[in-house]
Design a protein around this motif. Structure first.
Motif, PDB file in Angstrom:
ATOM      1  N   VAL A  82       1.397   3.759  -6.050  1.00  0.00           N
ATOM      2  CA  VAL A  82       2.334   4.974  -5.850  1.00  0.00           C
ATOM      3  C   VAL A  82       2.624   5.548  -7.302  1.00  0.00           C
ATOM      4  O   VAL A  82       2.616   4.602  -8.206  1.00  0.00           O
ATOM      5  CB  VAL A  82       3.831   4.160  -5.805  1.00  0.00           C
ATOM      6  CG1 VAL A  82       4.694   5.070  -5.810  1.00  0.00           C
ATOM      7  CG2 VAL A  82       3.747   3.769  -4.035  1.00  0.00           C
ATOM      8  N   ARG A 121       9.910   1.925  -7.637  1.00  0.00           N
ATOM      9  CA  ARG A 121      11.090   1.115  -7.428  1.00  0.00           C
ATOM     10  C   ARG A 121      12.379   2.150  -6.952  1.00  0.00           C
ATOM     11  O   ARG A 121      13.283   2.600  -7.028  1.00  0.00           O
ATOM     12  CB  ARG A 121      11.530   1.339  -8.757  1.00  0.00           C
ATOM     13  CG  ARG A 121      11.301   0.233  -9.589  1.00  0.00           C
ATOM     14  CD  ARG A 121      10.828  -1.124  -8.842  1.00  0.00           C
ATOM     15  NE  ARG A 121      11.731  -2.386  -8.857  1.00  0.00           N
ATOM     16  CZ  ARG A 121      11.787  -3.152  -8.943  1.00  0.00           C
ATOM     17  NH1 ARG A 121      11.829  -3.562  -9.948  1.00  0.00           N
ATOM     18  NH2 ARG A 121      12.876  -4.282  -8.454  1.00  0.00           N
ATOM     19  N   GLY A 129      11.157   2.636  -3.239  1.00  0.00           N
ATOM     20  CA  GLY A 129      10.807   2.146  -1.894  1.00  0.00           C
ATOM     21  C   GLY A 129       9.559   2.485  -1.170  1.00  0.00           C
ATOM     22  O   GLY A 129       8.965   2.588   0.230  1.00  0.00           O
ATOM     23  N   ILE A 187      -3.281   0.239  -2.666  1.00  0.00           N
ATOM     24  CA  ILE A 187      -2.291   0.705  -2.366  1.00  0.00           C
ATOM     25  C   ILE A 187      -1.058   1.160  -3.777  1.00  0.00           C
ATOM     26  O   ILE A 187      -1.533   0.271  -4.768  1.00  0.00           O
ATOM     27  CB  ILE A 187      -1.234  -0.490  -2.023  1.00  0.00           C
ATOM     28  CG1 ILE A 187       0.203   0.709  -1.109  1.00  0.00           C
ATOM     29  CG2 ILE A 187      -0.421  -1.756  -2.311  1.00  0.00           C
ATOM     30  CD1 ILE A 187       1.708  -0.132  -0.875  1.00  0.00           C
ATOM     31  N   GLY A 208       6.390   2.296  -2.007  1.00  0.00           N
ATOM     32  CA  GLY A 208       5.372   1.317  -1.534  1.00  0.00           C
ATOM     33  C   GLY A 208       5.786   0.386  -0.726  1.00  0.00           C
ATOM     34  O   GLY A 208       4.418  -0.122   0.311  1.00  0.00           O
ATOM     35  N   GLY A 209       6.729  -0.123  -0.261  1.00  0.00           N
ATOM     36  CA  GLY A 209       7.140  -0.945   0.653  1.00  0.00           C
ATOM     37  C   GLY A 209       7.195  -0.304   2.134  1.00  0.00           C
ATOM     38  O   GLY A 209       7.330   0.119   2.901  1.00  0.00           O
ATOM     39  N   ASN A 225      -0.012  -8.586 -12.388  1.00  0.00           N
ATOM     40  CA  ASN A 225       0.555  -7.597 -11.892  1.00  0.00           C
ATOM     41  C   ASN A 225       1.940  -7.662 -10.922  1.00  0.00           C
ATOM     42  O   ASN A 225       2.661  -7.762 -10.230  1.00  0.00           O
ATOM     43  CB  ASN A 225      -0.023  -6.774 -11.230  1.00  0.00           C
ATOM     44  CG  ASN A 225       0.415  -5.553 -10.778  1.00  0.00           C
ATOM     45  OD1 ASN A 225       1.325  -5.127 -10.560  1.00  0.00           O
ATOM     46  ND2 ASN A 225      -0.624  -4.544  -9.932  1.00  0.00           N
TER      47      ASN A 225
HETATM   48  C1  LIG Z   1       2.466  -2.425  -6.939  1.00  0.00           C
HETATM   49  C2  LIG Z   1       3.377  -0.781  -6.723  1.00  0.00           C
HETATM   50  C3  LIG Z   1       2.631  -0.002  -5.662  1.00  0.00           C
HETATM   51  C4  LIG Z   1       5.116  -0.746  -5.633  1.00  0.00           C
HETATM   52  O1  LIG Z   1       5.510   0.277  -5.455  1.00  0.00           O
HETATM   53  P1  LIG Z   1       6.345   0.607  -5.132  1.00  0.00           P
HETATM   54  O2  LIG Z   1       7.037   1.912  -4.829  1.00  0.00           O
HETATM   55  O3  LIG Z   1       7.717   0.764  -7.217  1.00  0.00           O
HETATM   56  O4  LIG Z   1       7.571  -0.286  -4.524  1.00  0.00           O
HETATM   57  P2  LIG Z   1       8.971  -0.474  -4.385  1.00  0.00           P
HETATM   58  O5  LIG Z   1      10.028   0.473  -4.718  1.00  0.00           O
HETATM   59  O6  LIG Z   1       8.280  -0.047  -2.475  1.00  0.00           O
HETATM   60  O7  LIG Z   1       9.372  -1.779  -4.483  1.00  0.00           O
HETATM   61  C5  LIG Z   1       9.318  -2.656  -3.163  1.00  0.00           C
HETATM   62  C6  LIG Z   1       9.884  -4.253  -3.753  1.00  0.00           C
HETATM   63  O8  LIG Z   1       8.249  -4.451  -4.863  1.00  0.00           O
HETATM   64  C7  LIG Z   1       9.049  -5.473  -5.631  1.00  0.00           C
HETATM   65  N1  LIG Z   1       8.781  -4.495  -7.230  1.00  0.00           N
HETATM   66  C8  LIG Z   1       8.488  -2.996  -6.964  1.00  0.00           C
HETATM   67  N2  LIG Z   1       8.063  -2.612  -8.100  1.00  0.00           N
HETATM   68  C9  LIG Z   1       8.587  -3.848  -9.129  1.00  0.00           C
HETATM   69  C10 LIG Z   1       8.565  -4.083 -10.305  1.00  0.00           C
HETATM   70  N3  LIG Z   1       7.763  -3.018 -11.575  1.00  0.00           N
HETATM   71  N4  LIG Z   1       9.077  -5.445 -11.072  1.00  0.00           N
HETATM   72  C11 LIG Z   1       9.445  -6.580 -10.145  1.00  0.00           C
HETATM   73  N5  LIG Z   1       9.644  -5.989  -8.605  1.00  0.00           N
HETATM   74  C12 LIG Z   1       9.258  -4.849  -8.147  1.00  0.00           C
HETATM   75  C13 LIG Z   1      10.522  -5.196  -5.385  1.00  0.00           C
HETATM   76  O9  LIG Z   1      10.797  -6.809  -5.296  1.00  0.00           O
HETATM   77  C14 LIG Z   1      10.794  -4.325  -4.941  1.00  0.00           C
HETATM   78  O10 LIG Z   1      11.856  -4.367  -3.591  1.00  0.00           O
HETATM   79  P3  LIG Z   1      13.541  -4.295  -4.383  1.00  0.00           P
HETATM   80  O11 LIG Z   1      13.480  -2.678  -5.807  1.00  0.00           O
HETATM   81  O12 LIG Z   1      14.864  -3.780  -3.622  1.00  0.00           O
HETATM   82  O13 LIG Z   1      13.944  -5.252  -5.157  1.00  0.00           O
HETATM   83  C15 LIG Z   1       3.572   0.449  -7.637  1.00  0.00           C
HETATM   84  O14 LIG Z   1       3.729  -0.258  -8.333  1.00  0.00           O
HETATM   85  C16 LIG Z   1       2.198   1.012  -8.070  1.00  0.00           C
HETATM   86  O15 LIG Z   1       1.473   1.820  -8.186  1.00  0.00           O
HETATM   87  N6  LIG Z   1       1.399  -0.510  -9.619  1.00  0.00           N
HETATM   88  C17 LIG Z   1       0.267   0.460  -9.657  1.00  0.00           C
HETATM   89  C18 LIG Z   1      -0.574  -0.062  -8.950  1.00  0.00           C
HETATM   90  C19 LIG Z   1      -0.764  -1.466  -8.343  1.00  0.00           C
HETATM   91  O16 LIG Z   1      -1.355  -2.176  -9.134  1.00  0.00           O
HETATM   92  N7  LIG Z   1      -1.149  -1.966  -7.111  1.00  0.00           N
HETATM   93  C20 LIG Z   1      -1.256  -2.909  -6.577  1.00  0.00           C
HETATM   94  C21 LIG Z   1      -2.844  -2.863  -7.276  1.00  0.00           C
HETATM   95  S1  LIG Z   1      -3.332  -5.046  -5.493  1.00  0.00           S
END
Ligand SMILES: CC(C)(COP(=O)(O)OP(=O)(O)OC[C@H]1O[C@@H](n2cnc3c(N)ncnc32)[C@H](O)[C@@H]1OP(=O)(O)O)[C@@H](O)C(=O)NCCC(=O)NCCS
Length: 156
Positions: free
Chosen positions: A74, A80, A82, A72, A84-85, A112
């Motif tokens: 983004v 941040r 929504g 997964i 990923g959610g 992570n």
């Molecule tokens: C992990 C990832 C997919 C999250 O995507 P995103 O679109 O930022 O996620 P969302 O905005 O839907 O966040 C959902 C929840 O995740 C958590 N979250 C997301 N980013 C966060 C951060 N930087 N720090 C802490 N919590 C975080 C929070 O609980 C958040 O809910 P909230 O905004 O209500 O607090 C993104 O950070 C990413 O692409 N990371 C690099 C790739 C990766 O590490 N993938 C996972 C491999 S196992």
């Protein structure tokens, strides 16, 4: 942000998906790996699209009675907000429909924090650790599991 659509990944998304993969992961999947999953009928791949551009994707595959969350990501500039959610919720909804009660597992780098928080928010719990599972940089893997959804339960 503009409207975001979650839809099935298609072969013509692969170039954009791979460009995103390279930006998001220290040891990125190849285009061949994505194509392999796309052609696997036990896998579900979704993309998040904004203004015609792929800004995120998710890939899960079911092996016997367990579904593995394989990937997964983004776009850094769209995090941040929504996305990923949305991707995770979409896949969980589809699994609930196609494979009610199925258990999900995944591995995530201990460092992570963003991904671990996302998974916890959606009901995954840590069940174990694999020492030095990841390289570049070296890190332990945290194993996480999410039990199947009882009918009607919200995801958090
Ligand atoms: C992990 C990832 C997919 C999250 O995507 P995103 O679109 O930022 O996620 P969302 O905005 O839907 O966040 C959902 C929840 O995740 C958590 N979250 C997301 N980013 C966060 C951060 N930087 N720090 C802490 N919590 C975080 C929070 O609980 C958040 O809910 P909230 O905004 O209500 O607090 C993104 O950070 C990413 O692409 N990371 C690099 C790739 C990766 O590490 N993938 C996972 C491999 S196992």
């Amino acid at each position: 942000m503009e409207e975001i659509i979650i839809r099935k990944m298609r072969p013509d998304d692969l170039e954009q998906v791979h460009d995103l993969e390279v930006v998001c992961h220290p040891t990125p999947w190849s285009v061949t790996s994505f194509r392999f999953e796309l052609e696997n009928r036990d896998a579900i791949l979704k993309v998040a699209v904004s203004e015609g551009r792929v800004i995120g994707y998710v890939c899960v595959r079911t092996i016997l009675d367990v579904t593995h969350l394989l990937n997964i990501a983004v776009l850094p500039g769209a995090r941040r907000e929504g996305v990923g959610g949305m991707l995770l919720r979409n896949v969980l909804d589809e699994l609930k429909r196609l494979k009610p009660g199925i258990c999900l597992t995944l591995e995530v780098r201990e460092a992570n924090a963003a991904a671990r928080r996302l998974y916890e928010k959606f009901g995954f719990r840590a069940t174990g650790r694999r020492k030095r599972y990841y390289q570049e940089p070296e890190d332990d893997a945290i194993l996480m599991e999410r039990r199947g959804d009882p009918p009607g339960r919200p995801y958090g």
